[in-house]
Design an enzyme around this catalytic site. Structure first.
Site, mmCIF file in Angstrom:
data_model
loop_
_atom_site.group_PDB
_atom_site.id
_atom_site.type_symbol
_atom_site.label_atom_id
_atom_site.label_comp_id
_atom_site.label_asym_id
_atom_site.label_seq_id
_atom_site.Cartn_x
_atom_site.Cartn_y
_atom_site.Cartn_z
ATOM 1 N N SER A 128 -45.176 8.698 -20.293
ATOM 2 C CA SER A 128 -44.020 8.867 -21.177
ATOM 3 C C SER A 128 -44.112 7.944 -22.375
ATOM 4 C CB SER A 128 -42.735 8.561 -20.402
ATOM 5 O OG SER A 128 -41.628 8.466 -21.261
ATOM 6 N N TYR A 153 -37.429 3.358 -15.499
ATOM 7 C CA TYR A 153 -38.178 4.611 -15.688
ATOM 8 C C TYR A 153 -39.491 4.332 -16.416
ATOM 9 C CZ TYR A 153 -39.557 9.080 -17.740
ATOM 10 O OH TYR A 153 -40.274 10.176 -18.138
#
Length: 336
Positions: A128, A153
């Site tokens: 990501s 995350y």
């Protein structure tokens, strides 16, 4: 790569990828536990078209279930694995951190072990843009250090890259990590800005605009992401003879390991994103300006030089086209 496992096969990116791979003649197994992080019916509907042929099989497995994942790999011979299953969302990681460890860490090591013991030729996995964390040098390059995440995350995605490198080193497992930048388009996730904004505007409700609108994102259309993933699947990474431990390059290695950005290579202001959406909907948004949220970053911007050099590919879909496609899908899906 004739038989491919996609984890998160009912997800936004997973379902689009499965469709393209099937059209190209591949057999796809889609692993997805259809959890309720958002409406499971949307996930089922994404898979409905895929299930019409005999090239797609859905397996309802939790990635954190070690025995179930082991059995899946024992019963199949996958040429490639694309790991897209993850507990997504930056803000949710402040509320339910354990779900990120269960899926993104425990689940990922189960995938690594499955690949290791079954002779998978290539593991491609979703990282990501969040891994860039506190970095401010733009555009973000895969050759830059990314050791300052600002959300759990992001930390879990950075951990995936480290875990993948370990397996590439120890077991010669070819792995490629793909740092996706703000993916949007038809069948998108309901927890993401475009879906939330569209729903609110059509219901005459205000939209929450964080950091008082002073946000920039490298918005990347779903078809561009999928095209990039398909190209990557069929190019197995090799060791880099130029790699040196004296000046270690984070994006390459002495073992079969690579990391790439997949982004539009163009940062757009959030307020312009909203303007384009307003034009597509034919309605103005009432904006509720709010401060920056914990775990968020002010801007993302992808350097895609490596993607261009190694795959002759660069995403280029405009906001006008991509948002227009989403609005068309949204109105059709919800019968508006």
């Amino acid at each position: 790569m004739k038989k491919i496992l996609i984890t998160g096969g009912a997800g936004f990116i997973g379902a689009h990828l499965a469709q393209k791979l099937i059209a190209g003649g591949a057999e796809v197994v889609g692993l997805d536990n259809l959890n309720d992080y958002y409406d499971p019916q949307l996930k089922r509907n994404r898979m409905a078209a895929l299930a019409e042929g005999d090239q797609f099989t859905h397996v309802n497995i939790d990635l954190a279930d070690r025995k179930a994942v082991e059995t899946l790999f024992e019963k199949n011979s996958f040429d490639a694995v694309v790991n897209l299953a993850a507990q997504a969302g930056v803000r949710y990681s402040l509320i339910n951190p354990h779900s990120y460890v269960d899926t993104n860490i425990v689940g990922f090591v189960n995938i690594l072990e499955g690949c290791r013991h079954s002779g998978v030729k290539h593991l491609v996995y979703a990282s990501s843009s969040s891994v860039y964390g506190a970095n401010t040098k733009m555009p973000f390059s895969v050759h830059d250090n990314v050791d300052h995440p600002v959300s759990l995350y992001a930390a879990s995605k950075k951990a995936n890259e480290l875990m993948a490198h370990t397996y590439s080193h120890l077991f010669n497992l070819p792995t490629t990590g793909l740092r996706f930048f703000t993916v949007y388009g038809p069948w998108g996730r309901p927890d993401m800005a475009l879906f939330l904004f569209t729903k609110a505007i059509l219901e005459n409700r205000s939209i929450d605009v964080f950091n008082n609108g002073k946000m920039e994102r490298d918005f990347t259309y779903i078809d561009d992401i999928v095209e990039g993933v398909c190209r990557v699947i069929n190019k197995v990474p090799e060791s880099s003879p130029a790699w040196s431990g004296n000046s270690p390059d984070p994006a390459t290695s002495y073992c079969p390991y690579r990391v790439y950005n997949i982004g539009n290579n163009n940062k757009e202001k959030l307020l312009r994103y909203i303007e384009v959406l307003e034009a597509c909907l034919g309605r103005k948004a009432e904006k509720n300006f709010l401060p920056m949220q914990p775990g968020d970053v002010q801007a993302t911007f992808a350097n895609v030089d490596d993607l261009v050099e190694d795959f002759n590919y660069k995403p280029a879909t405009t906001l006008e086209y991509g948002i227009g496609k989403f609005v068309d899908w949204y109105k059709d899906y919800f019968n508006i």
